[in-house]
Design an enzyme around this catalytic site. Structure first.
Site, short mmCIF file in Angstrom:
data_model
loop_
_atom_site.label_atom_id
_atom_site.label_comp_id
_atom_site.label_asym_id
_atom_site.label_seq_id
_atom_site.Cartn_x
_atom_site.Cartn_y
_atom_site.Cartn_z
N ASN A 160 13.88 -27.92 30.87
CA ASN A 160 13.63 -26.83 30.93
C ASN A 160 12.70 -26.19 30.56
O ASN A 160 12.34 -27.49 29.44
CB ASN A 160 14.96 -27.34 30.16
CG ASN A 160 15.17 -25.78 30.05
OD1 ASN A 160 15.76 -25.00 30.49
ND2 ASN A 160 15.41 -25.41 28.60
N GLU A 161 12.46 -25.75 30.66
CA GLU A 161 10.99 -24.73 30.28
C GLU A 161 9.59 -25.69 29.99
O GLU A 161 9.61 -26.17 28.65
CB GLU A 161 10.98 -24.23 28.59
CG GLU A 161 12.56 -23.02 28.92
CD GLU A 161 12.46 -22.31 28.10
OE1 GLU A 161 12.84 -21.49 27.97
OE2 GLU A 161 12.53 -22.18 26.60
N GLU A 320 16.82 -17.00 32.81
CA GLU A 320 16.86 -17.23 31.63
C GLU A 320 16.12 -15.54 31.05
O GLU A 320 15.10 -15.72 31.59
CB GLU A 320 16.44 -17.58 30.44
CG GLU A 320 17.14 -18.99 30.87
CD GLU A 320 16.65 -20.10 29.37
OE1 GLU A 320 16.34 -19.59 28.50
OE2 GLU A 320 16.84 -21.22 29.55
N PHE A 370 23.48 -17.64 16.96
CA PHE A 370 23.44 -16.38 16.78
C PHE A 370 22.41 -15.93 18.04
O PHE A 370 22.22 -14.58 18.40
CB PHE A 370 22.89 -15.92 15.74
CG PHE A 370 24.03 -16.08 14.10
CD1 PHE A 370 24.54 -15.39 14.16
CD2 PHE A 370 23.65 -17.17 13.91
CE1 PHE A 370 25.84 -16.13 13.49
CE2 PHE A 370 24.92 -17.68 11.90
CZ PHE A 370 25.37 -16.78 12.72
#
Length: 693
Positions: A160-161, A320, A370
């Site tokens: 991932n990334e 994403e 968040f």
């Protein structure tokens, strides 16, 4: 270009396997078991048809060394598949479990100061650690054996990334690997000494065992820029090798499902040489997060233009993006009404056939609590989730209309991009520390949009011979062969626009001699018909000095001006420096922008930095094909010739589109005009029509 894997698109669980993919990262291990059924109910409501699963689930798959537990994952994949939701299954290696770090702290990376990078975040591991690789590949093989025949797993999501937290590792494992990498590249130690210019500052090495990493050297010490550039290349290659090792471990067992990994391309980040990475995936995918402020849409389009080139024009995957605000920027702005839909469909307009978010359900704890998600903290009864459902309906409509698989039509102008030039602009040994190749690409892209002209963004290493015009903004590094390709392009009738800091150094950070630009043993100078002797660097730091210089065409330069001292007799001056400030710097009347015939083509030299207004002005002066600068128009075309026209409003004020042909498929925040075929596009709007030819 290097050999490339065959393009293979992951199937959906539809009757024919087709359709635009829609969903996001799904992390059910953050929630109680009974939440899965509720999630699937909401996924149906939103038209979700795919999820990326188990990206950070290593510790749940292997809670203790050698203990593999798949029952929980089997149950979730089964429920998703029965509900018609395909799974892009991760190798789960992005973050290792804490027990592995406790047992093998030697796998942790080191920063340039020699400090250990502690566990607790993502990718706290060395790409060159044989211990970590053994654990990671064992996990890959276990996953492949278990899910190789699962019909609901339709693609593999590797890591991932890559490079997010371990792009730069200064450990002893990295040092040893760097020495091996250097020996493989140079073969002979004297070839390395010549490439790195080790005669300067007594840096000569007698053997590859003496080669060092560019670790911290104290105070304001400057790293050898050629050594640093090779270290950048090495770091890219080590992570790419790690990705390929994971991919190949799974492919040996499960070869019939496509592989990808999510790139990180936005104009604030492009840390890897994705022109190389794109050769090693079966379909290209990207994580894109919007830039706050007025550049929001333009930045998205510029990043997507590069993604379309990396995919060689084939559809690509948004792995994403965000429904609204993130939590990791200095300024975490939310999306305004309409931007959730507009951004997603803008990706589609630029060639994407998959629209996914991080993540499905917003976390209630952890570092990304968040970060906005498809189901926010407020739950189903929320503006964001209603927007997600609206988007899902729109993507379903586009799928039904046959958009999936259509390819983006190319522009006639290519802005060239090179990861190596981007790395080079970060060197602290250049005439200015304010250079930014990728940002300059973005500024040219936006300036051309301001002139009503859309460009493509194409890696320098790729084939751009079919374009009418190529632009090289701050392309610091040019290999001799690339300088020759550029000259051949102009010779054959193309237009070449060369920026002020282009072609100054070669692949070894060696300055070309004889005057600037020195690339290609002077070939670039010959093509342009100019020779510059010095750089004039401006800045507000110099009190009492001019910090901008005007040009005769109305443009203003504020950073860098090349002092052109020789001009070919057949060259034309498009603009020169003028005014008291120019005179103060002894540049009054010196050519700033020139045009020179070369073979059947033209070479334009832009010898100073320009803002967007200046770029738009130059585009008009050069006769670029222009349109309404308020509207971005792209076309995606299917193999049978069906065209999907996509129109986006770049601004906040309404814009009218006259005489639009075709059947409207999506008319988001659009109204009909006063005459037939006319549309009025509000802010954050998009219109997509279908033309059968």
């Amino acid at each position: 270009m290097a050999a490339r894997r065959s393009f293979t698109w992951p199937a959906l669980l539809t009757s024919d396997g087709r359709g635009i993919a829609f969903g996001g990262d799904y992390n059910p291990d953050q929630w109680s078991d009974d939440m899965v059924d509720e999630d699937i109910r909401l996924m149906h409501k939103a038209h979700v048809n795919t999820v990326a699963l188990a990206i950070f689930s290593w510790d749940k798959i292997e809670p203790r060394e050698g203990e593999f537990t798949f029952d929980w994952l089997d149950q979730i994949i089964g429920k998703l598949g029965e509900a018609g939701i395909a799974v892009d299954l991760a190798s789960a290696t992005a973050s290792a479990p804490m027990w592995l770090y406790a047992k093998h702290p030697e796998v942790l990376p080191q920063d340039k100061y020699g400090h250990t990078v502690n566990p607790g975040s993502r990718q706290s591991w060395q790409p060159t650690s044989p211990v970590f690789k053994e654990y990671a590949l064992t996990l890959c093989r276990k996953l492949a054996e278990h899910y190789k025949n699962n019909p609901y797993v339709t693609a593999w999501h590797m890591g991932n990334e890559y490079g997010w937290n371990n792009r730069y590792d200064y450990s002893d494992n990295a040092l040893n690997a760097f020495r091996v990498w250097c020996e493989a590249k140079y073969g002979d130690i004297e070839a390395l000494n010549a490439a790195w210019g080790t005669a300067f500052w007594s840096q000569h090495v007698n053997d590859f065992s003496e080669v060092l990493l560019p670790r911290h050297m104290g105070g304001d010490a400057m790293v050898n820029p050629a050594q640093q550039l090779d270290y950048e290349r090495f770091g890219n290659d080590m992570l790419l090798d790690f990705y390929k090792a994971e991919r190949d471990a799974i492919a040996e067992i499960c070869p019939d499902k496509p592989f990808t990994t999510n790139f990180m391309v936005s104009t604030d980040q492009c840390c890897m040489d994705y022109a190389k990475w794109a050769n090693e995936v079966d379909f290209v995918s990207n994580d894109h997060y919007f830039h706050e402020g007025e550049s929001h849409l333009d930045e998205l389009l510029c990043s997507d233009a590069l993604m379309d080139s990396l995919s060689l024009g084939k559809p690509w995957y948004v792995m994403e993006h965000s429904t609204s605000a993130v939590q990791w920027k200095p300024l975490n702005t939310r999306k305004r009404h309409g931007e959730l839909m507009r951004d997603a469909l803008a990706h589609v307009a630029m060639g994407a056939d998959a629209i996914n978010f991080f993540q499905w359900r917003q976390s209630s704890s952890g570092a990304e609590a968040f970060h906005s998600a498809m189901v926010p903290h407020a739950g189903e009864d929320s503006k964001i989730f209603r927007g997600v459902c609206e988007l899902g309906e729109a993507l379903h409509t586009l799928s039904e209309a046959g958009l999936q698989g259509a390819e983006l039509e190319h522009a006639d102008t290519a802005i060239l991009f090179s990861a190596e030039s981007e790395w080079a602009t970060r060197s602290q040994t250049l005439p200015s520390m304010q250079l930014g190749h990728w940002h300059d690409v973005r500024d040219w892209y936006r300036g051309l949009l301001d002139a009503g002209h859309r460009a493509d963004v194409v890696p320098l290493a790729y084939d751009w011979s079919g374009y009418r015009t190529i632009i090289l903004p701050t392309m610091l590094i040019l290999f001799d062969q690339d300088a020759q390709r550029i000259a051949d392009f102009a010779q054959a009738g193309g237009t070449v626009i060369v920026g002020y800091a282009t072609g100054i150094i070669d692949e070894n950070f060696r300055v070309g001699l004889g005057g600037y630009p020195g690339a290609g043993q002077g070939l670039l100078r010959d093509m342009l018909g100019v020779r510059s002797e010095e750089f004039n660097i401006l800045g507000r730091e110099a009190e009492g000095e001019s910090h901008e210089i005007r040009l005769t065409n109305g443009n203003v330069s504020r950073l860098w001006q090349n002092d052109v001292t020789s001009l070919a007799s057949d060259a034309t001056v498009i603009a020169a420096y003028v005014g008291a400030e120019a005179a103060d710097w002894e540049l009054d009347g010196v050519p700033a922008i020139t045009s020179h015939p070369y073979g059947a083509g033209t070479a334009i030299y832009v010898g100073c930095d320009m803002d967007r207004q200046g770029i738009a002005l130059l585009a008009g002066a050069l006769g670029f094909k222009t349109g309404d600068p308020r509207i971005v128009h792209t076309v995606r075309r299917t193999a049978d010739g069906t065209g999907f026209d996509c129109y986006l409003n770049r601004g906040k004020q309404p814009a009218t589109l006259p005489n639009i042909d075709g059947e409207p498929i999506i008319a988001y925040r659009c109204g009909s005009g006063s005459v037939s075929g006319e549309y009025v596009l509000q802010s954050n709007s998009i219109l997509i029509t279908k033309r059968v030819e």
